[in-house]
Write a protein that holds these residues in place. Structure first.
Motif, PDB file in Angstrom:
ATOM      1  N   PRO A   6       0.830  -1.193   0.000  1.00  8.32           N
ATOM      2  CA  PRO A   6       0.000   0.000   0.000  1.00  8.32           C
ATOM      3  C   PRO A   6       0.867   1.246   0.000  1.00  8.32           C
ATOM      4  O   PRO A   6       1.938   1.259   0.609  1.00  8.32           O
ATOM      5  N   ALA A   7       0.417   2.258  -0.672  1.00  6.74           N
ATOM      6  CA  ALA A   7       1.205   3.469  -0.868  1.00  6.74           C
ATOM      7  C   ALA A   7       1.051   4.433   0.303  1.00  6.74           C
ATOM      8  O   ALA A   7      -0.026   4.570   0.877  1.00  6.74           O
ATOM      9  N   LEU A   8       2.140   5.104   0.625  1.00  3.91           N
ATOM     10  CA  LEU A   8       2.138   6.166   1.617  1.00  3.91           C
ATOM     11  C   LEU A   8       1.324   7.329   1.071  1.00  3.91           C
ATOM     12  O   LEU A   8       1.567   7.806  -0.033  1.00  3.91           O
ATOM     13  N   ALA A   9       0.326   7.782   1.825  1.00  3.13           N
ATOM     14  CA  ALA A   9      -0.471   8.945   1.444  1.00  3.13           C
ATOM     15  C   ALA A   9       0.236  10.185   1.996  1.00  3.13           C
ATOM     16  O   ALA A   9       0.191  10.457   3.197  1.00  3.13           O
ATOM     17  N   VAL A  10       0.909  10.904   1.116  1.00  2.00           N
ATOM     18  CA  VAL A  10       1.682  12.081   1.498  1.00  2.00           C
ATOM     19  C   VAL A  10       0.743  13.144   2.068  1.00  2.00           C
ATOM     20  O   VAL A  10      -0.389  13.284   1.630  1.00  2.00           O
ATOM     21  N   ASP A  11       1.207  13.891   3.022  1.00  2.00           N
ATOM     22  CA  ASP A  11       0.460  14.959   3.691  1.00  2.00           C
ATOM     23  C   ASP A  11      -0.680  14.458   4.573  1.00  2.00           C
ATOM     24  O   ASP A  11      -1.493  15.249   5.040  1.00  2.00           O
ATOM     25  N   GLU A  12      -0.768  13.167   4.789  1.00  2.00           N
ATOM     26  CA  GLU A  12      -1.731  12.599   5.733  1.00  2.00           C
ATOM     27  C   GLU A  12      -0.955  12.106   6.950  1.00  2.00           C
ATOM     28  O   GLU A  12       0.212  11.725   6.840  1.00  2.00           O
ATOM     29  N   GLN A  13      -1.597  12.090   8.088  1.00  2.00           N
ATOM     30  CA  GLN A  13      -0.941  11.632   9.304  1.00  2.00           C
ATOM     31  C   GLN A  13      -0.568  10.157   9.224  1.00  2.00           C
ATOM     32  O   GLN A  13      -1.240   9.378   8.554  1.00  2.00           O
ATOM     33  N   VAL A  14       0.508   9.823   9.902  1.00  2.00           N
ATOM     34  CA  VAL A  14       0.950   8.439  10.046  1.00  2.00           C
ATOM     35  C   VAL A  14       1.170   8.160  11.527  1.00  2.00           C
ATOM     36  O   VAL A  14       1.308   9.075  12.331  1.00  2.00           O
ATOM     37  N   VAL A  15       1.224   6.896  11.862  1.00  2.00           N
ATOM     38  CA  VAL A  15       1.725   6.482  13.161  1.00  2.00           C
ATOM     39  C   VAL A  15       3.179   6.107  12.902  1.00  2.00           C
ATOM     40  O   VAL A  15       3.459   5.113  12.236  1.00  2.00           O
ATOM     41  N   LEU A  16       4.087   6.954  13.367  1.00  2.00           N
ATOM     42  CA  LEU A  16       5.516   6.727  13.181  1.00  2.00           C
ATOM     43  C   LEU A  16       6.014   5.887  14.346  1.00  2.00           C
ATOM     44  O   LEU A  16       5.841   6.267  15.505  1.00  2.00           O
ATOM     45  N   ARG A  17       6.601   4.741  14.035  1.00  2.00           N
ATOM     46  CA  ARG A  17       7.088   3.831  15.072  1.00  2.00           C
ATOM     47  C   ARG A  17       8.597   3.643  14.940  1.00  2.00           C
ATOM     48  O   ARG A  17       9.107   3.441  13.833  1.00  2.00           O
ATOM     49  N   HIS A  18       9.277   3.707  16.064  1.00  2.00           N
ATOM     50  CA  HIS A  18      10.713   3.456  16.128  1.00  2.00           C
ATOM     51  C   HIS A  18      10.932   2.174  16.918  1.00  2.00           C
ATOM     52  O   HIS A  18      10.391   2.020  18.020  1.00  2.00           O
ATOM     53  N   HIS A  19      11.742   1.280  16.371  1.00  2.00           N
ATOM     54  CA  HIS A  19      12.026  -0.013  16.982  1.00  2.00           C
ATOM     55  C   HIS A  19      13.417   0.050  17.601  1.00  2.00           C
ATOM     56  O   HIS A  19      14.399   0.296  16.885  1.00  2.00           O
ATOM     57  N   LEU A  20      13.496  -0.148  18.912  1.00  2.94           N
ATOM     58  CA  LEU A  20      14.752  -0.034  19.643  1.00  2.94           C
ATOM     59  C   LEU A  20      15.021  -1.290  20.459  1.00  2.94           C
ATOM     60  O   LEU A  20      14.100  -2.041  20.775  1.00  2.94           O
ATOM     61  N   VAL A  21      16.283  -1.457  20.844  1.00  2.43           N
ATOM     62  CA  VAL A  21      16.690  -2.464  21.818  1.00  2.43           C
ATOM     63  C   VAL A  21      17.454  -1.719  22.892  1.00  2.43           C
ATOM     64  O   VAL A  21      18.422  -1.008  22.590  1.00  2.43           O
ATOM     65  N   LEU A  22      16.988  -1.854  24.136  1.00  3.50           N
ATOM     66  CA  LEU A  22      17.591  -1.151  25.263  1.00  3.50           C
ATOM     67  C   LEU A  22      17.826  -2.109  26.414  1.00  3.50           C
ATOM     68  O   LEU A  22      17.115  -3.115  26.545  1.00  3.50           O
ATOM     69  N   PRO A  23      18.774  -1.780  27.289  1.00  2.00           N
ATOM     70  CA  PRO A  23      18.906  -2.557  28.522  1.00  2.00           C
ATOM     71  C   PRO A  23      17.604  -2.448  29.319  1.00  2.00           C
ATOM     72  O   PRO A  23      16.989  -1.373  29.371  1.00  2.00           O
ATOM     73  N   VAL A  24      17.205  -3.532  29.926  1.00  2.00           N
ATOM     74  CA  VAL A  24      15.937  -3.567  30.651  1.00  2.00           C
ATOM     75  C   VAL A  24      15.844  -2.444  31.680  1.00  2.00           C
ATOM     76  O   VAL A  24      14.810  -1.792  31.805  1.00  2.00           O
ATOM     77  N   ASP A  25      16.940  -2.174  32.386  1.00  4.02           N
ATOM     78  CA  ASP A  25      16.893  -1.181  33.460  1.00  4.02           C
ATOM     79  C   ASP A  25      16.831   0.263  32.971  1.00  4.02           C
ATOM     80  O   ASP A  25      16.668   1.180  33.774  1.00  4.02           O
ATOM     81  N   SER A  26      16.941   0.493  31.680  1.00  2.00           N
ATOM     82  CA  SER A  26      16.868   1.871  31.170  1.00  2.00           C
ATOM     83  C   SER A  26      15.573   2.172  30.421  1.00  2.00           C
ATOM     84  O   SER A  26      15.349   3.307  29.986  1.00  2.00           O
ATOM     85  N   VAL A  27      14.707   1.183  30.290  1.00  2.00           N
ATOM     86  CA  VAL A  27      13.483   1.366  29.509  1.00  2.00           C
ATOM     87  C   VAL A  27      12.598   2.464  30.090  1.00  2.00           C
ATOM     88  O   VAL A  27      12.145   3.355  29.364  1.00  2.00           O
TER      89      VAL A  27
END
Length: 139
Positions: free
Chosen positions: A47-68
């Protein structure tokens, strides 16, 4: 563009990140790929990105458990919310931070850098990012 500068979209409600019809319209898990290239790919794919429409931007990270908790608290200052947390493995955990916004190359790059800095300050890494939109908006 002018709508964004002068607060356009008035009268439009913010995209609900819990909608069941959200689909990934663009993603980038390659540090070498520019946001502009990823967004161009998103516009040209299905599916195509609809430019100028809102998105849910998600960032995928890996962190030490004690810093989450600290990292999530810092990200919340920029309107990010914790969307998902994986099972801890070897003292680290994968997590997803998300927020709703209109996505362009400049802002995508800024947010990507923001997340890289956040992860680095907490001895973690960023795996990549993706953006979701309602399936109907992509047609």
């Amino acid at each position: 563009m002018i709508r964004r500068l002068f607060g356009g979209r008035k009268g439009h409600s913010e995209l609900d990140p819990t909608r069941s019809d959200l689909v990934v319209v663009v993603s980038c898990f390659d540090d070498a790929e520019a946001c502009s290239a990823a967004l161009e790919r998103g516009v040209a794919s299905e599916p195509a990105l609809a430019v100028d429409e809102q998105v849910v931007l998600r960032h995928h990270l890996v962190l030490p458990v004690d810093s989450v908790a600290t990292a999530v608290s810092i990200a919340a200052q920029d309107h990010y919310a914790l969307a998902d947390v994986g099972e801890p493995t070897d003292g680290t955990v994968s997590l997803v931070l998300q927020r709703v916004q209109v996505l362009d190359a400049l802002h995508c790059s800024q947010e990507r850098s923001r997340m890289a800095g956040l992860a680095q300050r907490h001895d973690g890494t960023v795996l990549g990012w993706d953006a979701l939109q309602p399936a109907a908006a992509t047609e």
